[in-house]
Design an enzyme around this catalytic site. Structure first.
Site, mmCIF file in Angstrom:
data_model
loop_
_atom_site.group_PDB
_atom_site.id
_atom_site.type_symbol
_atom_site.label_atom_id
_atom_site.label_comp_id
_atom_site.label_asym_id
_atom_site.label_seq_id
_atom_site.Cartn_x
_atom_site.Cartn_y
_atom_site.Cartn_z
ATOM 1 N N SER A 185 -68.405 38.535 32.135
ATOM 2 C CA SER A 185 -69.739 38.862 31.496
ATOM 3 C C SER A 185 -70.438 39.382 32.365
ATOM 4 C CB SER A 185 -70.235 37.180 30.838
ATOM 5 O OG SER A 185 -70.293 37.025 32.365
ATOM 6 N N CYS B 90 -75.069 28.175 32.745
ATOM 7 C CA CYS B 90 -74.873 28.683 31.161
ATOM 8 C C CYS B 90 -74.550 28.277 30.154
ATOM 9 C CB CYS B 90 -73.544 29.526 31.324
ATOM 10 S SG CYS B 90 -72.689 30.546 33.084
ATOM 11 N N CYS C 122 -68.065 26.940 29.051
ATOM 12 C CA CYS C 122 -68.140 26.911 30.351
ATOM 13 C C CYS C 122 -69.048 27.211 30.906
ATOM 14 C CB CYS C 122 -67.126 28.127 31.244
ATOM 15 S SG CYS C 122 -67.551 29.584 31.123
ATOM 16 N N HIS D 164 -74.506 38.492 29.367
ATOM 17 C CA HIS D 164 -74.731 36.947 28.995
ATOM 18 C C HIS D 164 -75.722 36.608 30.130
ATOM 19 C CE1 HIS D 164 -74.004 32.904 29.805
ATOM 20 N NE2 HIS D 164 -73.409 32.808 30.838
ATOM 21 N N GLN E 77 -67.360 30.693 40.899
ATOM 22 C CA GLN E 77 -66.831 30.957 39.824
ATOM 23 C C GLN E 77 -65.659 32.279 39.176
ATOM 24 O OE1 GLN E 77 -69.660 31.285 36.323
ATOM 25 N NE2 GLN E 77 -70.885 29.613 36.816
ATOM 26 N N ARG F 79 -70.461 49.179 26.086
ATOM 27 C CA ARG F 79 -69.364 50.044 26.638
ATOM 28 C C ARG F 79 -68.346 51.133 25.593
ATOM 29 N NH1 ARG F 79 -69.765 47.277 30.784
ATOM 30 N NH2 ARG F 79 -67.877 46.362 31.142
ATOM 31 N N GLY G 136 -71.322 26.363 35.071
ATOM 32 C CA GLY G 136 -71.208 26.121 36.592
ATOM 33 C C GLY G 136 -71.081 24.579 36.936
#
Length: 388
Positions: A243, A89, A374, A344, A158, A216, A376
């Site tokens: 995300s 990420c 953060c 994301h 995750q 939303r 993976g």
């Protein structure tokens, strides 16, 4: 030692999965961002030493060196190189750090850092589906946990990591959903106020695509309470406090103050310092905590010196645990909302956050901003920039 400064930073609006951006090839999407960066700054692409590009799922439409194909899609000279890198990420945040580091080292004068991810066209985990990436030695090292029955398919996960973070820091579902609702509320306010208008690449169509698509409006803890947990039957993590799967691209132009003057450019901010750190790969998402501590020690700054924080909202427990450990001002944390509200797009997110941060700092006169993500495998980047 030379300084590295940010001249401009741009991003596409973030598209939701199978939404407006899904019909655009990721190389073309990346090329449009490079074209817009060129248009805004007026640079001749011939002066660009390199394009350092983040992308996570480098298979299918994103295979075979998409950083180079982004340059070609932009119509830039064939002499401009490109490289693609993957730190999960944090890929484009690493691209930004690496690009700035090359300028600081005197190796590059002008460099573009950025990233792209079309999660509609190349689904999350597409690369993992082709094999088992962790190998037997890593699996043996963590066998007791992986074989406990907690981790699906005995793989690092995750979602289970996010559940573990929530349990360790004592975040119940209500707290996570309150934070997630805040993300939507702040993102809506930012969109409505025009906070993002000066950073967005306009995507033409029947109706121009000019705003993040995943928002939303009206999200509340009560509406989120209707969603089923995603990873444990009795869990607290669900689609509404994680995300969104998204599409997008982003880019930042970095140079030296001297080269900026030669090119008639006015820098916005300078690269102050950066750090990267590893953490528990089972909990996986706590890396921003040690990365931020390492960065603060390296930078000589305290957490109270920082006026704005972008802590990627992979899952709601991530920024909340970071906040609990670092003691930052919550009002300065993700003040424009985050990935829970707008998405994301993995490889693009690092420089999307940097784009949001640098424009917010300029708009509000904030001297120092900090970004951390953060990643993976249990790593994290952290970067401080200073307004000029």
């Amino acid at each position: 030692m030379p300084e590295a400064v940010i001249v401009d930073a741009v991003r596409t609006p973030i598209g939701k999965r199978n939404g407006t951006l899904s019909n655009i090839h990721p190389a073309d999407l990346a090329g449009r961002v490079l074209q817009d960066l060129q248009r805004r700054t007026g640079i001749d692409p011939e002066v660009v030493d390199d394009v350092v590009w983040g992308c996570v799922n480098q298979v299918g439409d994103q295979a075979a060196q998409i950083g180079r194909y982004a340059v070609l899609a932009a119509g830039w000279p064939e002499t401009v190189p490109g490289i693609t890198l993957n730190r999960a990420c944090g890929s484009s945040q690493s691209a930004f750090d690496f690009a700035a580091g090359m300028v600081l080292a005197g190796q590059y004068d002008v460099v573009v850092a950025g990233g792209v991810e079309s999660m509609s066209r190349v689904p999350l985990g597409a690369g993992r589906d082709l094999g088992r990436p962790f190998g037997s030695l890593a699996r043996e090292r963590y066998a007791a946990d992986l074989e406990s029955g907690e981790f699906p398919n005995q793989d690092f996960n995750q979602g289970i990591g996010a559940e573990r973070i929530a349990a360790r820091w004592g975040f119940d579902r209500r707290r996570l959903d309150e934070y997630s609702s805040r993300s939507h509320e702040l993102a809506a306010a930012a969109i409505d106020s025009g906070a993002f208008d000066g950073q967005l690449v306009r995507i033409p169509g029947k109706e121009d695509f000019v705003a993040d698509e995943g928002l939303r409006r009206g999200t509340s803890p009560e509406t989120l309470a209707t969603l089923k947990p995603s990873f444990r039957e009795d869990g607290v993590i669900h689609a509404g406090n994680a995300s969104q799967i998204s599409d997008g691209a982003s880019a930042v132009l970095i140079t030296t103050p001297e080269r900026a003057r030669e090119l008639g450019l006015t820098p916005i901010a300078r690269y102050h310092s950066g750090a990267v750190s590893g953490a528990d790969p089972l909990m996986m998402l706590t890396g921003p905590i040690p990365a931020t501590r390492k960065l603060l020690k390296r930078s000589g700054l305290s957490i109270s010196d920082i006026g704005a924080f972008e802590v990627n909202e992979a899952f709601a427990p991530v920024p909340l645990a970071w906040l609990a450990e670092l003691g930052a001002d919550e009002a300065a944390l993700n003040p424009l909302g985050g990935a829970i509200a707008v998405g994301h797009p993995l490889g693009a997110s690092g420089t999307i956050l940097m784009t949001r941060l640098v424009h917010h700092m300029r708009d509000k006169g904030i001297r120092y901003g900090l970004q951390t993500m953060c990643e993976g495998g249990g790593t994290a980047n952290a970067t401080v920039i200073e307004l000029l």
